[in-house]
Design an enzyme around this catalytic site. Structure first.
Site, short mmCIF file in Angstrom:
data_model
loop_
_atom_site.label_atom_id
_atom_site.label_comp_id
_atom_site.label_asym_id
_atom_site.label_seq_id
_atom_site.Cartn_x
_atom_site.Cartn_y
_atom_site.Cartn_z
N LYS A 77 0.84 -1.21 0.00
CA LYS A 77 0.00 0.00 0.00
C LYS A 77 0.87 1.26 0.00
CE LYS A 77 -0.37 -0.43 5.02
NZ LYS A 77 -1.17 -1.04 6.09
N TYR A 81 12.86 31.29 5.04
CA TYR A 81 11.69 32.02 5.54
C TYR A 81 11.83 32.28 7.04
CZ TYR A 81 9.29 30.75 1.22
OH TYR A 81 8.94 30.61 -0.09
C1 LIG Z 1 -0.43 -1.90 6.87
C2 LIG Z 1 -0.98 -3.21 7.23
C3 LIG Z 1 -0.14 -4.33 7.31
C4 LIG Z 1 1.36 -4.24 7.24
O1 LIG Z 1 1.84 -3.69 8.44
P1 LIG Z 1 3.38 -3.53 8.79
O2 LIG Z 1 3.42 -3.07 10.18
O3 LIG Z 1 3.91 -2.51 7.84
O4 LIG Z 1 4.04 -4.85 8.58
C5 LIG Z 1 -0.74 -5.56 7.50
N1 LIG Z 1 -2.09 -5.67 7.64
C6 LIG Z 1 -2.91 -4.62 7.60
C7 LIG Z 1 -4.37 -4.81 7.77
C8 LIG Z 1 -2.39 -3.34 7.40
O5 LIG Z 1 -3.21 -2.29 7.39
#
Ligand SMILES: *Cc1c(COP(=O)(O)O)cnc(C)c1O
Length: 398
Positions: free
Chosen positions: A59, A286
């Site tokens: 993601k 700035y």
């Molecule tokens: C983001 C996520 C993961 C992965 O989590 P990490 O801590 O990056 O390994 C796994 N399952 C779900 C449902 C997530 O939202």
């Protein structure tokens, strides 16, 4: 009467003909991603997860590393499935020709369901109401929807509460247009050194899932552990695991057990675009404050508009020539000024904002600590204005 610009030379000056412009030279700012590190990290997951399937979480542009390239690399390394946050990310993977199961972890809206079906994406079915919607849409399309049933064991995000999960399961097993590809939940404190809630969540998950054997049904593929669970809680490793951050070489929390060595994959790099001498009393950036001494100031051509945190103003460091120098004044949208003191730094010299140079290194953890966030946010904030360049540090030179 309209007169096209080309039909007339409004300057009155003679026209000269220029050679066709060459390609614009690439921006010297880039995120360098080492695919050898990704491979190493997949093996690290494998060493802890044993025979469990691996759903690689990609993601948010693969935590800033580049969605499609990372997905392909993970699959080449034997990762079995992929997980994304939103429908669009799954569609992008399908359009890139990726055919393995892809679970969209987040909640769904009814008008999205036909698109899940069309692209063969797995849905997180997180309530009886949503199952009804999925079932209707699947029936209308004449297909079976692939779903993972989502139960909430303590995260408080999407998913039915564990103690009412049987209602979700009953509805799901009766639905004739659903294929139950998995049952999952998410741990809220798996990266903590206090295992209490994690143990409770595992117990709740197990209790809810007794539904299947007690009704003479086969146990679906269960998945609970993300990186924190994989690293610290062997009990949370069922038939599948969902690693994210550890694939990119980072531990999910400061105190987490480092049960396997990981290799960070990403380096954020640019080049010095300007050098000047900053005199005592002059100001930089700035709302700058007067310099307390003469110093040398270089400008780097990237800023918070690339996802480099503005909150590193006067707090962050960068590496130039293998040395560490402090950021001077506020980070701007397109530029960061650095106090290089008495160092000889040249225009065009390489500067590392995240990653290592010589024997110095700036980790995502360091940037996260300095800005009051977590490495996840540092990595996923590096945005699309920054080109990704892929290298393989294990490949033998051609
Ligand atoms: C983001 C996520 C993961 C992965 O989590 P990490 O801590 O990056 O390994 C796994 N399952 C779900 C449902 C997530 O939202």
């Amino acid at each position: 009467m309209s007169v096209g610009f080309r039909s007339r030379n409004p300057s009155g000056l003679p026209l000269i003909s220029l050679p066709p412009p060459p390609e614009i030279p690439p921006r010297p700012t880039f995120a360098l991603v080492d695919l050898a590190a990704i491979r190493h990290n997949v093996r690290a997951v494998r060493s802890l997860a044993g025979k469990a399937r691996i759903m690689g979480i990609v993601k948010a542009n693969a935590y800033g590393h580049g969605l499609v390239t990372i997905a392909r690399q993970l699959l080449a390394e034997g990762v079995d499935e992929l997980g994304v946050g939103f429908l669009e990310e799954g569609v992008e993977l399908r359009r890139a020709g990726i055919r393995v199961p892809i679970l969209v972890l987040g909640g769904i809206f009814e008008d999205q369901i036909p698109w899940f079906l069309r692209y063969g994406l797995d849905l997180a079915a997180s309530s009886v109401f949503k199952i009804d919607q999925i079932e209707r849409a699947a029936e209308a399309c004449g297909v079976r929807a692939r779903v993972h049933l989502k139960i909430d064991t303590g995260m408080g995000r999407i998913g039915v509460q564990w103690d009412t999960a049987h209602q979700l399961f009953e509805r799901a097993v009766k639905a004739s247009h659903l294929q139950i590809c998995g049952v999952f939940s998410h741990l809220a404190t798996a990266d903590s050194d206090d295992p209490t809630l994690t143990h409770e969540q595992i117990d709740r998950f197990d209790r809810a899932l007794e539904f299947f054997p007690s009704h003479g049904l086969p146990m679906p593929t269960r998945h609970l552990a993300a990186s924190g669970g994989i690293l610290q809680h062997p009990r949370a490793i069922y038939e599948m695991v969902r690693p994210g951050i550890m694939l990119y070489g980072l531990y999910p929390g400061r105190g987490v057990l480092r049960t396997v060595p990981l290799r960070p994959a990403l380096t954020l790099e640019t080049r010095v675009v300007y050098f000047k001498v900053g005199r005592r009393g002059r100001r930089v950036s700035y709302n700058g404050v007067p310099l307390e001494r003469d110093t040398r100031v270089v400008t780097l051509p990237l800023g918070y508009g690339d996802g480099y945190p503005r909150s590193l103003s006067r707090k962050g460091h960068v590496l130039i020539g293998g040395r560490r120098f402090p950021i001077l004044g506020n980070v701007t949208m397109d530029a960061v000024m650095v106090d290089v003191q008495d160092a000889s730094v040249f225009n065009g010299e390489r500067a590392v904002l995240l990653g290592s140079q010589g024997s110095e290194a700036i980790s995502a953890e360091e940037l996260a600590d300095r800005t009051g966030t977590i490495p996840y946010e540092i990595l996923s904030s590096i945005n699309t204005r920054v080109p990704r360049i892929y290298v393989d540090s294990d490949a033998s030179p051609a």
